[in-house]
Design a protein around this motif. Structure first.
Motif, short mmCIF file in Angstrom:
data_model
loop_
_atom_site.label_atom_id
_atom_site.label_comp_id
_atom_site.label_asym_id
_atom_site.label_seq_id
_atom_site.Cartn_x
_atom_site.Cartn_y
_atom_site.Cartn_z
N VAL A 163 0.29 -0.24 4.49
CA VAL A 163 0.24 0.46 3.20
C VAL A 163 -0.58 1.75 3.33
O VAL A 163 -0.16 2.82 2.88
CB VAL A 163 -0.35 -0.45 2.11
CG1 VAL A 163 -0.60 0.35 0.83
CG2 VAL A 163 0.59 -1.62 1.82
N ARG B 85 1.00 4.62 5.48
CA ARG B 85 2.07 5.36 4.81
C ARG B 85 1.55 6.25 3.70
O ARG B 85 2.23 7.17 3.27
CB ARG B 85 3.13 4.38 4.31
CG ARG B 85 4.18 4.17 5.37
CD ARG B 85 4.68 2.77 5.53
NE ARG B 85 5.36 2.68 6.84
CZ ARG B 85 4.72 2.47 7.99
NH1 ARG B 85 3.41 2.31 8.01
NH2 ARG B 85 5.38 2.42 9.14
N ALA B 86 0.36 5.98 3.23
CA ALA B 86 -0.29 6.88 2.27
C ALA B 86 -1.15 7.92 2.98
O ALA B 86 -1.84 8.70 2.32
CB ALA B 86 -1.15 6.06 1.31
N ARG C 246 7.48 -1.42 -5.56
CA ARG C 246 8.26 -0.41 -4.85
C ARG C 246 8.11 -0.62 -3.34
O ARG C 246 7.05 -1.02 -2.88
CB ARG C 246 7.81 1.00 -5.23
CG ARG C 246 6.37 1.31 -4.92
CD ARG C 246 5.93 2.64 -5.53
NE ARG C 246 4.57 3.00 -5.16
CZ ARG C 246 3.49 2.54 -5.78
NH1 ARG C 246 3.62 1.69 -6.79
NH2 ARG C 246 2.30 2.93 -5.40
N PRO C 247 9.15 -0.34 -2.58
CA PRO C 247 9.06 -0.55 -1.13
C PRO C 247 8.16 0.48 -0.47
O PRO C 247 8.25 1.67 -0.76
CB PRO C 247 10.50 -0.41 -0.66
CG PRO C 247 11.16 0.43 -1.70
CD PRO C 247 10.49 0.12 -2.99
N VAL C 248 7.29 0.00 0.40
CA VAL C 248 6.43 0.87 1.21
C VAL C 248 6.96 0.95 2.62
O VAL C 248 6.95 2.00 3.26
CB VAL C 248 4.99 0.34 1.22
CG1 VAL C 248 4.12 1.10 2.22
CG2 VAL C 248 4.38 0.42 -0.17
N LEU C 249 7.45 -0.15 3.13
CA LEU C 249 7.98 -0.23 4.49
C LEU C 249 9.09 -1.27 4.51
O LEU C 249 8.91 -2.37 3.98
CB LEU C 249 6.85 -0.62 5.45
CG LEU C 249 7.20 -0.80 6.94
CD1 LEU C 249 5.97 -0.46 7.79
CD2 LEU C 249 7.62 -2.24 7.25
N ARG D 283 -1.44 1.87 -7.86
CA ARG D 283 -1.73 3.12 -7.17
C ARG D 283 -3.04 3.03 -6.42
O ARG D 283 -4.00 2.43 -6.90
CB ARG D 283 -1.79 4.28 -8.18
CG ARG D 283 -0.50 4.51 -8.95
CD ARG D 283 0.59 5.07 -8.05
NE ARG D 283 1.86 5.20 -8.76
CZ ARG D 283 2.99 5.59 -8.18
NH1 ARG D 283 2.99 5.90 -6.89
NH2 ARG D 283 4.10 5.67 -8.87
N TYR E 271 4.03 -8.79 -0.57
CA TYR E 271 3.87 -8.14 -1.87
C TYR E 271 2.39 -7.87 -2.10
O TYR E 271 1.55 -8.75 -1.93
CB TYR E 271 4.44 -9.02 -2.98
CG TYR E 271 5.94 -9.09 -2.93
CD1 TYR E 271 6.72 -8.10 -3.50
CD2 TYR E 271 6.59 -10.13 -2.27
CE1 TYR E 271 8.11 -8.13 -3.43
CE2 TYR E 271 7.97 -10.18 -2.19
CZ TYR E 271 8.73 -9.18 -2.78
OH TYR E 271 10.09 -9.21 -2.69
N TRP F 168 6.03 -4.44 -0.06
CA TRP F 168 6.24 -3.87 -1.39
C TRP F 168 4.91 -3.74 -2.11
O TRP F 168 4.04 -4.60 -1.96
CB TRP F 168 7.19 -4.74 -2.20
CG TRP F 168 8.63 -4.62 -1.79
CD1 TRP F 168 9.60 -3.85 -2.36
CD2 TRP F 168 9.28 -5.30 -0.70
NE1 TRP F 168 10.80 -3.99 -1.71
CE2 TRP F 168 10.64 -4.88 -0.68
CE3 TRP F 168 8.85 -6.23 0.25
CZ2 TRP F 168 11.54 -5.34 0.26
CZ3 TRP F 168 9.75 -6.69 1.20
CH2 TRP F 168 11.09 -6.25 1.20
N LEU F 169 4.77 -2.69 -2.91
CA LEU F 169 3.49 -2.35 -3.54
C LEU F 169 3.66 -2.16 -5.04
O LEU F 169 4.62 -1.56 -5.50
CB LEU F 169 2.95 -1.06 -2.91
CG LEU F 169 1.65 -0.48 -3.48
CD1 LEU F 169 0.47 -1.40 -3.17
CD2 LEU F 169 1.41 0.91 -2.90
N ARG F 170 2.65 -2.68 -5.78
CA ARG F 170 2.54 -2.40 -7.22
C ARG F 170 1.16 -1.81 -7.47
O ARG F 170 0.16 -2.34 -6.98
CB ARG F 170 2.73 -3.67 -8.04
CG ARG F 170 2.53 -3.46 -9.55
CD ARG F 170 2.98 -4.67 -10.36
NE ARG F 170 2.27 -5.87 -9.98
CZ ARG F 170 2.68 -7.11 -10.29
NH1 ARG F 170 3.83 -7.27 -10.92
NH2 ARG F 170 1.98 -8.16 -9.92
#
Length: 219
Positions: free
Chosen positions: A53, A56-57, A197-200, A29, A150, A25-27
């Motif tokens: 992370v 996926r970006a 927010r979930p990334v994976l 940008r 996280y 999960w990522l917080r």
């Protein structure tokens, strides 16, 4: 031409994260373009989480590893990993648009407070002019079968020389880790943390799987 060995390694690491963690999960940008990912290093999972992370970006990453360690794991060079004394390699990667992953504590430390930081991450950012991002990471086992990762990303004020930047990075990482630890201490262990927010999504607990089957069968 793509390196087939690098492709196999990347796929294997991705499956490792999916099979070993409940999710990432990522917080915050990611900065646009090349930047320095400067993170605490308190878990074996940290580089794999960073890679998940960034993949996926759709960002290409490099990673600084201790010089004696890269000699033991030379195959990792195929993935953009290089030694801590190979400064020109890091500069070339940033100039080529990569995200450079650095662990300025310089070693894997026990979970807990941030350790003293070396100047390497700040030096790369100052030398190249790319953004410096403080990345607070906790990999925790809470109310599910597998650990959760996280990741909280905060831009560091770019003003100042290398020593000033390192101080700003240390304060930002300390504050973000403290905030994350406070959230984890009071949050429902079965629920995700607010603001992330979930990334994976990876390995579900057995009770979650049983519940899913029960719903499908309407037991």
């Amino acid at each position: 031409m793509a390196d087939p060995v690098a492709g196999v390694l990347t796929t294997g690491f991705d499956r490792l994260v999916r099979g070993g963690l409940r999710g990432v999960w990522l917080r915050g940008r990611l900065p646009a373009g090349a930047f320095v990912w400067a993170a605490n290093h308190h878990s074996w999972w940290d580089p794999f989480v960073a890679a998940a992370v960034l993949r996926r970006a759709r960002r290409t990453a490099g990673l600084v590893m201790l010089q004696d360690t890269i000699q033991r794991y030379a195959f990792a060079r195929r993935l953009g990993v290089f030694g801590s004394r190979e400064l020109r390699t890091g500069l070339r990667q940033l100039a080529g648009g990569r995200v450079l992953i650095v662990y300025p504590e310089g070693e894997l430390r026990p979970p807990g407070p941030l350790g003293p930081l070396a100047d390497g991450a700040a030096w790369y950012a100052h030398r190249t002019g790319v953004p410096l991002a403080a990345v607070a990471v906790r990999v925790v086992l809470r109310g599910h079968q597998a650990p959760e990762a996280y990741v909280s990303i905060t831009a560091v004020d770019p003003a100042g020389e290398v020593g000033v930047l390192t101080g700003s990075l240390a304060r930002t990482l300390h504050d973000d880790l403290s905030t994350l630890d406070r959230q984890l201490a009071v949050a429902d262990p079965r629920a995700g943390l607010a603001g992330f927010r979930p990334v994976l999504l990876g390995r579900r607990s057995w009770d979650e799987r049983i519940d899913a089957v029960t719903r499908r069968l309407r037991w």
